[in-house]
Scaffold this active site. Structure first.
Site, PDB file in Angstrom:
ATOM      1  N   LEU A   1      95.549-111.138  32.104  1.00  0.00           N
ATOM      2  CA  LEU A   1      95.964-109.946  31.373  1.00  0.00           C
ATOM      3  C   LEU A   1      96.379-108.851  32.345  1.00  0.00           C
ATOM      4  CD1 LEU A   1      93.239-109.746  28.566  1.00  0.00           C
ATOM      5  CD2 LEU A   1      95.318-111.136  28.700  1.00  0.00           C
TER       6      LEU A   1
ATOM      7  N   GLY B   1      93.078-114.699  32.017  1.00  0.00           N
ATOM      8  CA  GLY B   1      94.087-115.083  31.027  1.00  0.00           C
ATOM      9  C   GLY B   1      94.952-116.250  31.468  1.00  0.00           C
TER      10      GLY B   1
ATOM     11  N   ASN C   1      87.134-115.357  35.177  1.00  0.00           N
ATOM     12  CA  ASN C   1      86.363-114.446  36.028  1.00  0.00           C
ATOM     13  C   ASN C   1      86.177-113.059  35.419  1.00  0.00           C
ATOM     14  OD1 ASN C   1      89.053-113.822  36.265  1.00  0.00           O
ATOM     15  ND2 ASN C   1      88.874-113.140  38.397  1.00  0.00           N
ATOM     16  N   GLU C   2      86.217-113.006  34.082  1.00  0.00           N
ATOM     17  CA  GLU C   2      86.138-111.707  33.399  1.00  0.00           C
ATOM     18  C   GLU C   2      84.928-110.887  33.820  1.00  0.00           C
ATOM     19  OE1 GLU C   2      87.569-114.238  32.174  1.00  0.00           O
ATOM     20  OE2 GLU C   2      89.298-113.580  31.015  1.00  0.00           O
TER      21      GLU C   2
END
Lengths: 280, 280, 280
Positions: free
Chosen positions: A86, A131, A153-154
């Site tokens: 993102l 994303g 890896n958010e």
């Protein structure tokens, strides 16, 4: 559905034609020999998923669906990045209407790709965090080039992957490994990803990766396409239905979270770091 | 519950008695030493699951349940075929009432076998496609003879395995492998099936396969049978409940699909091919 | 929240302080260097989970949560037993009110531990059957000493592990292995547990096990704690919600089952056996 020009871009696999020039951040080429469409993300510098790229992805997936291509191969025009995930700029100090459109469009892309009626594969020719990993794990098969990384890896960025990211991840990894990797925000090297099953094969070049994806799609050659498509959709129905049922909630949850001062601050620091890096 | 005659059919495991001769397409023999019932499908030429075989399977499973056998081993009287799956003749140009009874009976068999209170194992002594694989994966353990194949190959025949076929398959295989195999309609060799976990052991003869199944059932010797049965049923409750809740829908969905002209045409071509094969 | 004294108990990892002396059957020590809390069960002779130990576990988990420790390591003060599981004396000829409080408290402990916002790991320094295995599999990571055993062996005792025991087990093991082990009431040796994934690592001493747990918790050092916690809770939400929704039903089901004469008889025989063993 525009089919305007014919390019000989994939010479080894025979002639292919550019299916569409209507979109600018993605291209779709159909190999005339195999009938397989290659959908390429090309938004420099890192295929950051912003509203426009997501719209173009939706349009391209829709074209491939309605043209009854034999399969869809997702890849990148960038030599080292599949997709950086993102676009943080969509989330940092966001404009009210645009961020709603952005997240809604991301939901659209996932519903279209994870629920696609045609066979799907990702030729992962570069890093694929967050994303980027979502897009790759929404496909049915993954071939990756060496020396890159992939993962959700958010948590490293201070954000939370929504349930449907988890659904895609869990369609590929066992529960124990999926949960641990999500909590850690772990990025896997190509070798680690192969070992754990996050990818299915490696390839030494983009061309070879696309060929291996095409070979996977070729395993459906003798299968009835309608039966195949209904089987896949039934298998994925619960995951897809869950987001369909909760789309509005999912959007509000995302907006609430992203607008937290602590999250905004974290994104700001992250962007500052990116700027310094690019100046070096 | 008829227990009419005593046969010494399984000499190595001690005397066994024929539990029932009421049914003609299945036999049930109880080993007097182990208390384990062997349920044998014997509908020539290929144990095609037609209405009558399914009825006999239901009756036999019911007998084994109510006689409190120590376990159930499912096998075939045929030397090369475990079960060829659903009898295509039940689906091709079907008679209205019969096809409803047929599918309803298939649902019954699955609910009874997958939800059986006694330990179950399959001695897979021949090819086991589609419905044959459904029966095998509804058991708790699988031992297979070499050089045969097993899998849910419905998409190869242009049909769609319903959700409960998927549930049985997913009780055995990881999600990624299960989905891919279903979409491909993939048949696994004995070796591949062992590797992926679709079967648990191999055996070099039917006798050895039955012995290995009996050994698996023997692992429950020291376990409280009621606690075991409640544990298994609780584990499988969500899958079983889903079909219970959707039985009517599932039937209508099947009827709608099978009556599509394209599906009927596909089944016709398939049957034509079988006839030619058998004439050679 | 009492933080009364400082002990140098974990010298190799630097000073640690005793977080609480309010409870008697558990201790909590926080390592000042790492910020990780070690929660030790100490109810002789076998850490049988009775009402009081469960209450103290709840209190200790609550303290660790509210003190924002960097992680929780669960272990035992006993040299050969992690926890022997539910105290049979709570279930044998039970007093009406107490057994309700007992089961309700067990539910509390599971909801608190499985749903804990801090990273959790179990240093399994002894045998870990039934409820002991439940506690271990409710953590995110497991390190075990050699020559011990672990498993949900409820069926061996004539009882049925409830759905939420299964949920913890399934968060660690594949469905096929989880179901079979549950039905068999199988106890795994340390080596078997490592092989199947029921534990993540082995260690040659309790100290090393605690260190390896701390190293696992250390993998979250660079992760945003809030994002991590929300990610974990979202991942486990369906399991947690299921018990929340069914707590009363789950309690009644347990009471009905445990009060069956056959179950009481079985527990009596089991207790008799334990007495004879301890006299030897």
């Amino acid at each position: 559905m525009l089919r305007t020009k014919v390019f000989n871009l994939l010479a080894r696999n025979g002639p292919s034609r550019l299916m569409s020039t209507a979109t600018k951040l993605t291209t779709v080429e159909v190999n005339d020999k195999t009938g397989i469409a290659t959908l390429t993300m090309c938004r420099p510098p890192v295929n950051g998923l912003n509203l426009e790229l997501l719209k173009d992805l939706s349009t391209s997936i829709g074209e491939i669906e309605s043209n009854k291509s034999r399969g869809l191969i997702l890849t990148s025009s960038n030599a080292t990045i599949f997709s950086a995930g993102l676009d943080i700029l969509e989330m940092y100090k966001p404009e009210k209407e645009r961020i709603r459109a952005f997240w809604t469009q991301l939901q659209e892309v996932w519903l279209a790709l994870y629920g696609s009626s045609v066979p799907t594969a990702a030729a992962i020719n570069g890093h694929s965090p967050a994303g980027g990993c979502l897009l790759a794990t929404s496909c049915e098969y993954r071939v990756m080039l060496p020396k890159f990384t992939i993962g959700l890896n958010e948590t490293q960025l201070g954000i939370v992957a929504p349930k449907w990211f988890m659904a895609s991840f869990l369609s590929v990894l066992p529960q124990r490994q999926a949960e641990r990797a999500l909590n850690q925000g772990r990025m896997f090297t190509t070798e680690e990803a192969l070992q754990i099953g996050l990818i299915d094969e490696t390839a030494s070049s983009k061309e070879e990766a696309v060929e291996k994806c095409a070979a996977f799609i070729g395993t459906f050659a003798k299968v009835n396409p309608l039966a195949r498509s209904l089987t896949k959709q039934q298998f994925r129905a619960a995951d897809l239905q869950q987001l369909e049922n909760e789309r509005q909630d999912d959007l509000e949850k995302f907006l609430f979270f992203v607008n937290q001062p602590a999250v905004q601050k974290g994104l700001g620091i992250y962007l500052e770091g990116l700027k310094k890096k690019s100046k070096k």
